[in-house]
Design a protein around this motif. Structure first.
Motif, PDB file in Angstrom:
ATOM      1  N   GLN A 151       0.843  -1.201   0.000  1.00 13.95           N
ATOM      2  CA  GLN A 151       0.000   0.000   0.000  1.00 13.95           C
ATOM      3  C   GLN A 151       0.881   1.255   0.000  1.00 13.95           C
ATOM      4  N   PRO A 152       1.641   1.458  -1.055  1.00 13.63           N
ATOM      5  CA  PRO A 152       2.526   2.638  -1.123  1.00 13.63           C
ATOM      6  C   PRO A 152       1.724   3.896  -1.472  1.00 13.63           C
ATOM      7  N   SER A 153       1.259   4.589  -0.459  1.00 13.37           N
ATOM      8  CA  SER A 153       0.374   5.736  -0.664  1.00 13.37           C
ATOM      9  C   SER A 153       0.975   6.992  -0.043  1.00 13.37           C
ATOM     10  N   LEU A 154       0.385   8.140  -0.393  1.00 13.23           N
ATOM     11  CA  LEU A 154       0.921   9.419   0.060  1.00 13.23           C
ATOM     12  C   LEU A 154      -0.168  10.480  -0.030  1.00 13.23           C
ATOM     13  N   ARG A 155      -0.238  11.327   0.982  1.00  8.13           N
ATOM     14  CA  ARG A 155      -1.088  12.519   0.927  1.00  8.13           C
ATOM     15  C   ARG A 155      -0.219  13.745   1.163  1.00  8.13           C
ATOM     16  N   GLN A 156      -0.321  14.728   0.270  1.00  3.12           N
ATOM     17  CA  GLN A 156       0.449  15.958   0.388  1.00  3.12           C
ATOM     18  C   GLN A 156      -0.479  17.152   0.239  1.00  3.12           C
ATOM     19  N   MET A 157      -0.191  18.214   1.005  1.00  3.71           N
ATOM     20  CA  MET A 157      -0.985  19.426   0.893  1.00  3.71           C
ATOM     21  C   MET A 157      -0.083  20.641   1.027  1.00  3.71           C
ATOM     22  N   LEU A 158      -0.253  21.580   0.113  1.00  7.42           N
ATOM     23  CA  LEU A 158       0.453  22.863   0.142  1.00  7.42           C
ATOM     24  C   LEU A 158      -0.611  23.953   0.223  1.00  7.42           C
ATOM     25  N   SER A 159      -0.484  24.861   1.217  1.00 11.97           N
ATOM     26  CA  SER A 159      -1.523  25.869   1.406  1.00 11.97           C
ATOM     27  C   SER A 159      -0.912  27.228   1.700  1.00 11.97           C
ATOM     28  N   ALA A 160      -1.706  28.260   1.432  1.00  8.13           N
ATOM     29  CA  ALA A 160      -1.337  29.644   1.742  1.00  8.13           C
ATOM     30  C   ALA A 160      -2.539  30.322   2.379  1.00  8.13           C
ATOM     31  N   ASP A 161      -2.315  30.952   3.553  1.00  5.48           N
ATOM     32  CA  ASP A 161      -3.367  31.661   4.277  1.00  5.48           C
ATOM     33  C   ASP A 161      -3.190  33.163   4.096  1.00  5.48           C
ATOM     34  N   LEU A 162      -4.248  33.828   3.619  1.00  8.51           N
ATOM     35  CA  LEU A 162      -4.227  35.268   3.390  1.00  8.51           C
ATOM     36  C   LEU A 162      -5.262  35.918   4.296  1.00  8.51           C
ATOM     37  N   PRO A 163      -4.858  36.820   5.197  1.00 12.14           N
ATOM     38  CA  PRO A 163      -5.813  37.394   6.161  1.00 12.14           C
ATOM     39  C   PRO A 163      -6.700  38.472   5.554  1.00 12.14           C
ATOM     40  N   ILE A 164      -7.969  38.429   5.974  1.00 14.76           N
ATOM     41  CA  ILE A 164      -8.932  39.481   5.654  1.00 14.76           C
ATOM     42  C   ILE A 164      -9.706  39.766   6.933  1.00 14.76           C
ATOM     43  N   GLY A 165      -9.343  40.828   7.643  1.00 15.36           N
ATOM     44  CA  GLY A 165      -9.949  41.122   8.938  1.00 15.36           C
ATOM     45  C   GLY A 165      -9.584  40.049   9.948  1.00 15.36           C
ATOM     46  N   ASP A 166     -10.600  39.558  10.673  1.00 19.05           N
ATOM     47  CA  ASP A 166     -10.384  38.507  11.662  1.00 19.05           C
ATOM     48  C   ASP A 166     -10.416  37.115  11.041  1.00 19.05           C
ATOM     49  N   THR A 167     -10.628  37.043   9.742  1.00 16.95           N
ATOM     50  CA  THR A 167     -10.716  35.760   9.045  1.00 16.95           C
ATOM     51  C   THR A 167      -9.584  35.645   8.034  1.00 16.95           C
ATOM     52  N   LYS A 168      -9.211  34.411   7.738  1.00 15.30           N
ATOM     53  CA  LYS A 168      -8.203  34.148   6.717  1.00 15.30           C
ATOM     54  C   LYS A 168      -8.815  33.309   5.602  1.00 15.30           C
ATOM     55  N   ILE A 169      -8.434  33.622   4.380  1.00 16.82           N
ATOM     56  CA  ILE A 169      -8.803  32.784   3.249  1.00 16.82           C
ATOM     57  C   ILE A 169      -7.630  31.861   2.962  1.00 16.82           C
ATOM     58  N   ARG A 170      -7.921  30.580   2.806  1.00 19.24           N
ATOM     59  CA  ARG A 170      -6.878  29.593   2.530  1.00 19.24           C
ATOM     60  C   ARG A 170      -7.036  29.045   1.114  1.00 19.24           C
ATOM     61  N   PHE A 171      -5.942  29.077   0.370  1.00 21.40           N
ATOM     62  CA  PHE A 171      -5.856  28.442  -0.939  1.00 21.40           C
ATOM     63  C   PHE A 171      -4.904  27.255  -0.804  1.00 21.40           C
ATOM     64  N   SER A 172      -5.305  26.098  -1.316  1.00 22.87           N
ATOM     65  CA  SER A 172      -4.459  24.925  -1.145  1.00 22.87           C
ATOM     66  C   SER A 172      -4.516  24.005  -2.354  1.00 22.87           C
ATOM     67  N   TYR A 173      -3.454  23.225  -2.483  1.00 20.25           N
ATOM     68  CA  TYR A 173      -3.376  22.158  -3.486  1.00 20.25           C
ATOM     69  C   TYR A 173      -3.176  20.854  -2.739  1.00 20.25           C
ATOM     70  N   LEU A 174      -4.011  19.861  -3.055  1.00 21.36           N
ATOM     71  CA  LEU A 174      -3.951  18.553  -2.399  1.00 21.36           C
ATOM     72  C   LEU A 174      -3.635  17.471  -3.414  1.00 21.36           C
ATOM     73  N   ALA A 175      -2.606  16.704  -3.145  1.00 19.20           N
ATOM     74  CA  ALA A 175      -2.277  15.524  -3.938  1.00 19.20           C
ATOM     75  C   ALA A 175      -2.557  14.303  -3.073  1.00 19.20           C
ATOM     76  N   ASP A 176      -3.656  13.618  -3.362  1.00 16.23           N
ATOM     77  CA  ASP A 176      -4.079  12.447  -2.590  1.00 16.23           C
ATOM     78  C   ASP A 176      -3.830  11.217  -3.451  1.00 16.23           C
ATOM     79  N   LEU A 177      -2.752  10.483  -3.150  1.00 19.15           N
ATOM     80  CA  LEU A 177      -2.291   9.374  -3.984  1.00 19.15           C
ATOM     81  C   LEU A 177      -2.422   8.077  -3.200  1.00 19.15           C
ATOM     82  N   GLN A 178      -3.516   7.349  -3.443  1.00 26.51           N
ATOM     83  CA  GLN A 178      -3.805   6.112  -2.733  1.00 26.51           C
ATOM     84  C   GLN A 178      -3.712   4.935  -3.707  1.00 26.51           C
TER      85      GLN A 178
END
Length: 291
Positions: free
Chosen positions: A222-249
């Motif tokens: 079962q040679p599997s891998l999950r990877q995630m790269l994200s960037a959080d950008l603040p707007i007031g008291d909230t942050k918007i997150r943009f991410s890329y997910l590589a889910d390799l099962q």
């Protein structure tokens, strides 16, 4: 006038005796703002991307198409190892709609994944830290082939212990703060449910021929891998997150080969919360952030 004076005396007595005791309880017991375990970073993400599904129990062909996904994550600090360990609770669910290369058949696929684990935080600088730890990784789902007769569906059910690592970098671009994170999860050991090649689910669940349908898994099958790269950008008291997910099962169990390769782009919101007796506030000093 006498009643008014009595009310003032009662109020002063409460302020002198009750309020200090409440403050001592909050600080001494770790239930107040001084308790870093009450600060939580929470995110909810929605995404769409590409998926490649393969399951020789159903078909010798790959099915490619679109993947819809939702995820929810919380992170907070714990009191373990002098407060240097964070806990992560991550849930995601996806639904895929795919077609084969000849474009004469379609399939649906879905998977629910829940991770819960601990990471030790190595604070290398004020803005950069590395995290290392382990996760409990629970998965359940299906692949449904629209044209198959005898065996139209294949179940996915497996549990793993994962090695996990993160890198978190706080930076500024022209005084605008950004948080970058990279995370990788690698299944090390686990158990997987899988029928034998050509065996029907009727044989397993109705006739009781269930020998060998639960198998030990590791990197070898079962040679599997999950990877995630994200960037959080603040707007007031909230942050918007943009991410890329590589889910390799992928897996090779009981002479059945499977894989699901998903590449998904996601967007959502991140909030920093403080838990006070089931109430929440958006206040989070940087010194106690889990993220």
């Amino acid at each position: 006038m006498i009643k008014f004076r009595k009310s003032i005396i009662v109020l002063i007595t409460l302020m002198v005796h009750v309020l200090p005791s409440l403050g001592q309880n909050n600080e001494g017991s770790g239930e107040g703002f001084s308790d870093p375990t009450r600060y939580v970073t929470r995110s909810t993400m929605y995404g769409v991307g590409f998926t490649n599904v393969f399951d020789t129990y159903l078909s010798p062909q790959e099915y490619k198409g679109i993947d819809f996904r939702i995820s929810r994550e919380t992170m907070r600090m714990t009191k373990l190892f002098d407060g240097n360990v964070s806990v992560q609770n991550f849930f995601q669910a996806d639904l895929g709609y795919t077609h084969n290369r000849a474009d004469n058949n379609n399939a649906f696929s879905g998977l629910v994944n829940w991770n819960y684990g601990l990471h030790y935080q190595f604070r290398l600088t004020d803005n950069f830290k590395l995290l290392a730890g382990g996760l409990f990784d629970l998965n359940g789902g299906f692949v449904y082939n629209l044209r198959n007769g005898n065996n139209p569906a294949s179940a996915r059910a497996y549990v793993n212990l994962d090695a996990s690592g993160m890198a978190i970098w706080h930076l500024k671009i022209k005084r605008y703060p950004i948080v970058l994170r990279y995370q990788v999860n690698l299944p090390v050991i686990g158990l997987m449910f899988s029928p034998h090649y050509g065996q029907s689910y009727y044989e397993i669940f109705s006739l009781g021929n269930a020998s060998g349908v639960v198998r030990f898994t590791s990197i070898h099958n079962q040679p599997s891998l999950r990877q995630m790269l994200s960037a959080d950008l603040p707007i007031g008291d909230t942050k918007i997150r943009f991410s890329y997910l590589a889910d390799l099962q992928q897996s090779n169990v009981n002479k059945i080969k499977t894989h699901t390769y998903s590449h998904v782009f996601m967007v959502g919101f991140v909030k920093n919360l403080f838990r006070v007796s089931n109430k929440q506030a958006t206040f989070l000093p940087p010194a106690v952030q889990a993220y």
